[in-house]
Design a protein around this motif. Structure first.
Motif, PDB file in Angstrom:
ATOM      1  N   LYS A 393       9.997 -15.862   0.846  1.00 52.68           N
ATOM      2  CA  LYS A 393      11.169 -15.543   0.020  1.00 52.68           C
ATOM      3  C   LYS A 393      10.807 -14.519  -1.060  1.00 52.68           C
ATOM      4  O   LYS A 393      11.626 -13.685  -1.429  1.00 52.68           O
ATOM      5  CB  LYS A 393      11.705 -16.815  -0.645  1.00 52.68           C
ATOM      6  N   ILE A 394       9.570 -14.595  -1.566  1.00 55.58           N
ATOM      7  CA  ILE A 394       9.123 -13.612  -2.563  1.00 55.58           C
ATOM      8  C   ILE A 394       9.002 -12.243  -1.906  1.00 55.58           C
ATOM      9  O   ILE A 394       9.412 -11.222  -2.472  1.00 55.58           O
ATOM     10  CB  ILE A 394       7.780 -14.037  -3.191  1.00 55.58           C
ATOM     11  N   ARG A 395       8.436 -12.224  -0.697  1.00 55.95           N
ATOM     12  CA  ARG A 395       8.302 -10.944   0.012  1.00 55.95           C
ATOM     13  C   ARG A 395       9.667 -10.333   0.318  1.00 55.95           C
ATOM     14  O   ARG A 395       9.831  -9.105   0.307  1.00 55.95           O
ATOM     15  CB  ARG A 395       7.490 -11.116   1.294  1.00 55.95           C
ATOM     16  N   THR A 396      10.651 -11.193   0.585  1.00 56.22           N
ATOM     17  CA  THR A 396      12.004 -10.705   0.864  1.00 56.22           C
ATOM     18  C   THR A 396      12.562  -9.930  -0.321  1.00 56.22           C
ATOM     19  O   THR A 396      13.314  -8.966  -0.156  1.00 56.22           O
ATOM     20  CB  THR A 396      12.936 -11.881   1.213  1.00 56.22           C
ATOM     21  N   ALA A 397      12.165 -10.325  -1.532  1.00 58.03           N
ATOM     22  CA  ALA A 397      12.638  -9.639  -2.736  1.00 58.03           C
ATOM     23  C   ALA A 397      12.153  -8.194  -2.800  1.00 58.03           C
ATOM     24  O   ALA A 397      12.734  -7.368  -3.503  1.00 58.03           O
ATOM     25  CB  ALA A 397      12.193 -10.393  -3.981  1.00 58.03           C
ATOM     26  N   THR A 398      11.080  -7.876  -2.062  1.00 52.67           N
ATOM     27  CA  THR A 398      10.593  -6.487  -2.015  1.00 52.67           C
ATOM     28  C   THR A 398      11.211  -5.719  -0.840  1.00 52.67           C
ATOM     29  O   THR A 398      10.817  -4.590  -0.557  1.00 52.67           O
ATOM     30  CB  THR A 398       9.054  -6.440  -1.880  1.00 52.67           C
ATOM     31  N   GLY A 399      12.169  -6.331  -0.172  1.00 53.63           N
ATOM     32  CA  GLY A 399      12.810  -5.702   0.972  1.00 53.63           C
ATOM     33  C   GLY A 399      12.372  -6.292   2.300  1.00 53.63           C
ATOM     34  O   GLY A 399      13.004  -6.102   3.324  1.00 53.63           O
ATOM     35  N   GLY A 400      11.234  -6.993   2.285  1.00 56.50           N
ATOM     36  CA  GLY A 400      10.765  -7.687   3.479  1.00 56.50           C
ATOM     37  C   GLY A 400       9.943  -6.857   4.430  1.00 56.50           C
ATOM     38  O   GLY A 400       9.427  -7.372   5.426  1.00 56.50           O
ATOM     39  N   ARG A 401       9.793  -5.555   4.155  1.00 61.84           N
ATOM     40  CA  ARG A 401       9.043  -4.686   5.069  1.00 61.84           C
ATOM     41  C   ARG A 401       7.875  -3.974   4.393  1.00 61.84           C
ATOM     42  O   ARG A 401       7.279  -3.070   4.967  1.00 61.84           O
ATOM     43  CB  ARG A 401       9.983  -3.633   5.676  1.00 61.84           C
ATOM     44  N   LEU A 402       7.573  -4.386   3.155  1.00 67.63           N
ATOM     45  CA  LEU A 402       6.534  -3.703   2.388  1.00 67.63           C
ATOM     46  C   LEU A 402       5.154  -3.990   2.972  1.00 67.63           C
ATOM     47  O   LEU A 402       4.650  -5.106   2.877  1.00 67.63           O
ATOM     48  CB  LEU A 402       6.592  -4.142   0.926  1.00 67.63           C
ATOM     49  N   LYS A 403       4.553  -2.984   3.593  1.00 65.57           N
ATOM     50  CA  LYS A 403       3.209  -3.147   4.160  1.00 65.57           C
ATOM     51  C   LYS A 403       2.149  -3.151   3.067  1.00 65.57           C
ATOM     52  O   LYS A 403       1.170  -3.884   3.141  1.00 65.57           O
ATOM     53  CB  LYS A 403       2.915  -2.020   5.154  1.00 65.57           C
ATOM     54  N   ALA A 404       2.359  -2.320   2.061  1.00 70.76           N
ATOM     55  CA  ALA A 404       1.376  -2.253   0.980  1.00 70.76           C
ATOM     56  C   ALA A 404       1.926  -1.467  -0.192  1.00 70.76           C
ATOM     57  O   ALA A 404       2.803  -0.612  -0.038  1.00 70.76           O
ATOM     58  CB  ALA A 404       0.088  -1.600   1.469  1.00 70.76           C
ATOM     59  N   SER A 405       1.387  -1.779  -1.358  1.00 70.31           N
ATOM     60  CA  SER A 405       1.606  -0.959  -2.541  1.00 70.31           C
ATOM     61  C   SER A 405       0.284  -0.302  -2.886  1.00 70.31           C
ATOM     62  O   SER A 405      -0.762  -0.951  -2.873  1.00 70.31           O
ATOM     63  CB  SER A 405       2.082  -1.811  -3.710  1.00 70.31           C
ATOM     64  N   ILE A 425       1.512  -9.630   0.175  1.00 70.06           N
ATOM     65  CA  ILE A 425       1.832  -8.258  -0.233  1.00 70.06           C
ATOM     66  C   ILE A 425       0.512  -7.544  -0.482  1.00 70.06           C
ATOM     67  O   ILE A 425      -0.160  -7.785  -1.489  1.00 70.06           O
ATOM     68  CB  ILE A 425       2.721  -8.240  -1.495  1.00 70.06           C
ATOM     69  N   ASN A 426       0.130  -6.692   0.441  1.00 66.88           N
ATOM     70  CA  ASN A 426      -1.154  -6.000   0.320  1.00 66.88           C
ATOM     71  C   ASN A 426      -1.122  -5.010  -0.839  1.00 66.88           C
ATOM     72  O   ASN A 426      -0.203  -4.195  -0.933  1.00 66.88           O
ATOM     73  CB  ASN A 426      -1.481  -5.237   1.607  1.00 66.88           C
ATOM     74  N   VAL A 427      -2.120  -5.098  -1.694  1.00 71.15           N
ATOM     75  CA  VAL A 427      -2.256  -4.143  -2.792  1.00 71.15           C
ATOM     76  C   VAL A 427      -3.496  -3.295  -2.514  1.00 71.15           C
ATOM     77  O   VAL A 427      -4.615  -3.793  -2.536  1.00 71.15           O
ATOM     78  CB  VAL A 427      -2.383  -4.848  -4.156  1.00 71.15           C
ATOM     79  N   LEU A 428      -3.254  -2.027  -2.215  1.00 67.58           N
ATOM     80  CA  LEU A 428      -4.362  -1.100  -1.957  1.00 67.58           C
ATOM     81  C   LEU A 428      -4.707  -0.411  -3.273  1.00 67.58           C
ATOM     82  O   LEU A 428      -4.177   0.659  -3.594  1.00 67.58           O
ATOM     83  CB  LEU A 428      -3.966  -0.077  -0.889  1.00 67.58           C
ATOM     84  N   GLU A 429      -5.556  -1.051  -4.044  1.00 68.05           N
ATOM     85  CA  GLU A 429      -5.903  -0.480  -5.350  1.00 68.05           C
ATOM     86  C   GLU A 429      -6.813   0.719  -5.162  1.00 68.05           C
ATOM     87  O   GLU A 429      -7.756   0.691  -4.363  1.00 68.05           O
ATOM     88  CB  GLU A 429      -6.581  -1.518  -6.238  1.00 68.05           C
ATOM     89  N   GLY A 430      -6.493   1.770  -5.884  1.00 66.35           N
ATOM     90  CA  GLY A 430      -7.297   2.981  -5.816  1.00 66.35           C
ATOM     91  C   GLY A 430      -7.849   3.343  -7.182  1.00 66.35           C
ATOM     92  O   GLY A 430      -7.545   2.705  -8.187  1.00 66.35           O
ATOM     93  N   TYR A 431      -8.653   4.382  -7.191  1.00 67.40           N
ATOM     94  CA  TYR A 431      -9.269   4.824  -8.446  1.00 67.40           C
ATOM     95  C   TYR A 431      -9.370   6.339  -8.454  1.00 67.40           C
ATOM     96  O   TYR A 431      -9.662   6.976  -7.434  1.00 67.40           O
ATOM     97  CB  TYR A 431     -10.661   4.220  -8.588  1.00 67.40           C
ATOM     98  N   GLY A 432      -9.112   6.887  -9.605  1.00 76.49           N
ATOM     99  CA  GLY A 432      -9.260   8.322  -9.772  1.00 76.49           C
ATOM    100  C   GLY A 432      -8.823   8.719 -11.164  1.00 76.49           C
ATOM    101  O   GLY A 432      -8.591   7.878 -12.033  1.00 76.49           O
ATOM    102  N   MET A 433      -8.688   9.997 -11.372  1.00 70.18           N
ATOM    103  CA  MET A 433      -8.252  10.514 -12.665  1.00 70.18           C
ATOM    104  C   MET A 433      -7.585  11.857 -12.425  1.00 70.18           C
ATOM    105  O   MET A 433      -7.756  12.466 -11.348  1.00 70.18           O
ATOM    106  CB  MET A 433      -9.440  10.625 -13.627  1.00 70.18           C
TER     107      MET A 433
END
Length: 679
Positions: A393-405, A425-433
């Motif tokens: 139900k939480i994932r549905t709040a993001t539209g239900g198709r979110l593969k990753a942020s 909900i996959n979180v692909l954390e990145g790093y840079g500047m």
């Protein structure tokens, strides 16, 4: 293959033609598309008119606007003249307008709308070199300025008459030419103009895209400031593969998630922190969530947490900072296997049923019935069933198709990171500047390791150095360790095709940041034993205590902010015997507590000075910042004080919501002195 962004724009138009490129809202908030062909034509026509206006190759053109379709059209147009844009959002301050427009030598300025034009005109007397102002909004009624859509029509007419100056300009663009000049918000001093080349961004498009596994069917929500290089690389990646980008804002985000049903989105950590806090506020509020539903949520998360922890370890995706002992790992792996059986999708039911069946014809047949009962209970008490009932139900709040942020622009607190990855909900954390265009590393689906900012982007040369500039660990452009050892902590240095040309008209700052092509990121980190990058804090944020101990404040601040009563905090203690903290309360939660405990809430200043409130925060700090949670004695906060004013953008925070530590320290200098003197 495209060698610069202008060529990329043309190639995408030819390949993807009628596919929606960007979607923007009309006055009724309905999404309208502009396809790849239309976008390219609008950009080419605008570029033709800009050339006619006198814009030369390698000029700088200011672009003061927020996320909207006209922004990307202007970006196309400026870049296809061979010039570089100088972007900034409409939250730009008066002093920044004067400094950035003047320092960048921009003679042409794109302005979003009449409201932004009013702000610009307040400072116009100090901007004598500005010759042309172009307003982007179709509805603008401002006199004495050019209108972007009129220029697009003018360019269309010029091309109908046979003009092809744009093609000549695009052909003359070199990989080393600038495509943008971005002024960093900075936490200290005047903004610095980061010079980014076409070759910088083309490296990102060609090398980051395969890491993210985004394809032409992707739908992305654009919510981060479009002038920021992180959002720009996300948009250019979409352009390169023919994906659709939907413009949104914080106000409309919830509705747009449901409408668009995005598959990817770029985001800042603060967004996920706010969603996380919102979920737990709702769950913990008896008026919104009955006790049974609250208990069900906690049960579902418990099973998901334990199952995912087991899967991460068994599949080699559990971060390793120290190089685990193989024997210890073997026994821990067995424990994780048992944990997976107990919490995994129907694993308990299957295991219990098989055991009951095997034992039925033996002398232990009396165990069969309890095992079958356990198998029955396992049908409900498992991660898959509880996920379907609760967490989905939480994932549905993001539209239900979110593969990753794709999260960037700051450190994502560990508990928030784990929560979203655990609920699917996959979180692909990145790093840079900004200075590295920006991506240096990013998690991938294949190597989604919580506790790290992912794998180093191909062709990036990285070193970890100590205070004496000695190399502790070195990774070559192919991702191999060629010097030193894993797990050594130091300052991160990088060299690669994404590193900036330098700071515009600032040789001193450039020479400090870039030495022999190596960029000093100012970040502390290590290459962990999973060969991904882990950040441990900022080198210049490091608090050095009187005893010489170096303390990274960010992990402590993240831990303290897990308290429902703490909204923001900053660690202090430079040259003191011990650490202290400045605490900004979550007043909504604090006032609830105060009413329950008979404390007057009519005056915020009196509230935060109340002895009971101070004692509450003392207990919260002690409960979170202790040896049990991995903090050494010198990493534990003792003195602290509470302030009523939140840290805000334009004052204590920069545009990426990072604390301006020096500003906060100066603002509360008297209180800092007092809290240590009183102690």
């Amino acid at each position: 293959m495209a060698e610069n962004l202008a060529q990329l724009f043309r190639e995408s138009a030819e390949k993807f033609k009628n596919k929606p490129a960007f979607l923007y809202k009309d006055a009724q908030k309905n999404y309208l598309p502009i396809n790849y062909s239309e976008l390219y034509e609008a950009g080419v026509n605008l570029a033709e008119a800009l050339i006619e206006l006198g814009i030369q190759s390698r000029d700088h053109v200011a672009l003061l606007a927020d996320n909207r379709v006209e922004w990307i059209i202007a970006d196309y147009g400026i870049i296809m003249t061979g010039a570089a844009d100088v972007p900034r959002g409409t939250d730009i301050t008066d002093s920044e307008i004067v400094y950035i427009v003047s320092h960048s030598e921009s003679e042409v300025v794109f302005i979003e709308n009449d409201k932004m034009l009013e702000k610009f005109n307040r400072n116009k007397s100090q901007l004598g070199k500005v010759k042309t102002i172009i307003v982007m909004d179709k509805e603008s009624e401002a006199p004495g300025v050019l209108k972007m859509y009129d220029l697009i029509e003018k360019g269309k007419g010029l091309r109908a008459s046979g003009s092809r100056k744009v093609e000549d300009r695009v052909a003359s663009i070199k990989p080393e030419d600038l495509f943008t000049l971005i002024y960093t918000s900075g936490t200290t001093g005047l903004p610095k103009g980061v010079q980014l080349r076409h070759s910088n961004m083309m490296h990102q498009v060609l090398n980051v895209t395969p890491m993210l596994k985004i394809n032409a069917e992707a739908k992305l929500l654009s919510i981060l400031p479009v002038w920021h290089v992180f959002e720009r690389v996300v948009e250019y990646v979409c352009i390169s593969i023919g994906a659709a980008t939907y413009y949104t804002n914080v106000r409309d985000l919830r509705q747009d998630l449901a409408t668009v049903k995005p598959t990817f989105m770029g985001s800042a950590p603060r967004l996920w922190e706010n969603i996380y806090n919102g979920i737990y506020t709702r769950i913990n509020d008896p008026s919104q969530t009955p006790a049974i539903r609250r208990g069900l949520f906690k049960l579902a998360y418990f099973f998901s947490d334990k199952k995912n922890a087991a899967v991460r370890f068994i599949t080699g995706k559990e971060v390793d900072y120290t190089g685990r002992n193989p024997i210890v790992s073997l026994f821990y792996g067995i424990l994780m296997l048992v944990q997976l059986v107990l919490t995994g999708p129907f694993t308990l039911t299957v295991a219990s049923s098989i055991a009951a069946y095997i034992l039925a014809p033996t002398e232990f047949s009396y165990l069969s019935l309890p095992l079958y009962i356990l198998a029955g209970l396992g049908v409900f008490f498992n991660s898959a069933t509880l996920d379907k009932i609760v967490l989905s139900k939480i994932r549905t709040a993001t539209g239900g198709r979110l593969k990753a942020s794709i999260s960037g622009g700051g450190a994502l607190p560990r508990h928030v990171d784990e929560f979203f990855n655990n609920i699917g909900i996959n979180v692909l954390e990145g790093y840079g500047m900004t200075e590295t265009s920006p991506v240096l590393s990013v998690r991938t689906f294949q190597k989604l390791i919580i506790g790290s900012v992912g794998s180093i982007v191909p062709k990036t040369h990285l070193q970890i150095r100590n205070d004496n500039n000695e190399i502790l660990t070195e990774i070559d452009a192919n991702g191999k360790v060629i010097k030193g050892k894993l797990g050594r902590k130091g300052v991160v240095f990088v060299n690669g095709p994404q590193v900036m040309k330098g700071y515009f008209k600032n040789e001193e700052a450039t020479s400090k940041a870039l030495v022999d092509g190596w960029m000093n990121t100012g970040d502390m980190g290590m290459i962990n034993f999973k060969h991904t990058l882990t950040l441990t804090g900022r080198a210049k944020d490091t608090v050095v205590l009187l005893g010489g101990e170096n303390v990274e404040p960010v992990p402590i601040e993240n831990k303290l902010q897990e308290s429902v009563y703490i909204s923001q905090c900053m660690i202090i203690g430079q040259d003191q015997k011990n650490l202290g903290a400045i605490i900004v309360p979550d007043f909504e939660k604090l006032e609830e507590w105060a009413k329950e405990n008979g404390v007057d809430t009519s005056n915020k200043e009196a509230l935060i000075d109340n002895a009971k409130v101070v004692d509450l925060y003392k207990k919260e700090i002690k409960a979170l910042n202790n040896a049990k949670n991995g903090f050494k004695s010198f990493e534990q906060v003792t003195p602290f004080f509470i302030v009523s004013k939140p840290f805000e953008v334009g004052d204590e925070l920069n545009n990426m919501l990072k604390m301006k530590r020096h500003v906060i320290a100066e603002k509360y200098a008297d209180k800092i002195k007092k809290v240590y003197t009183d102690k």
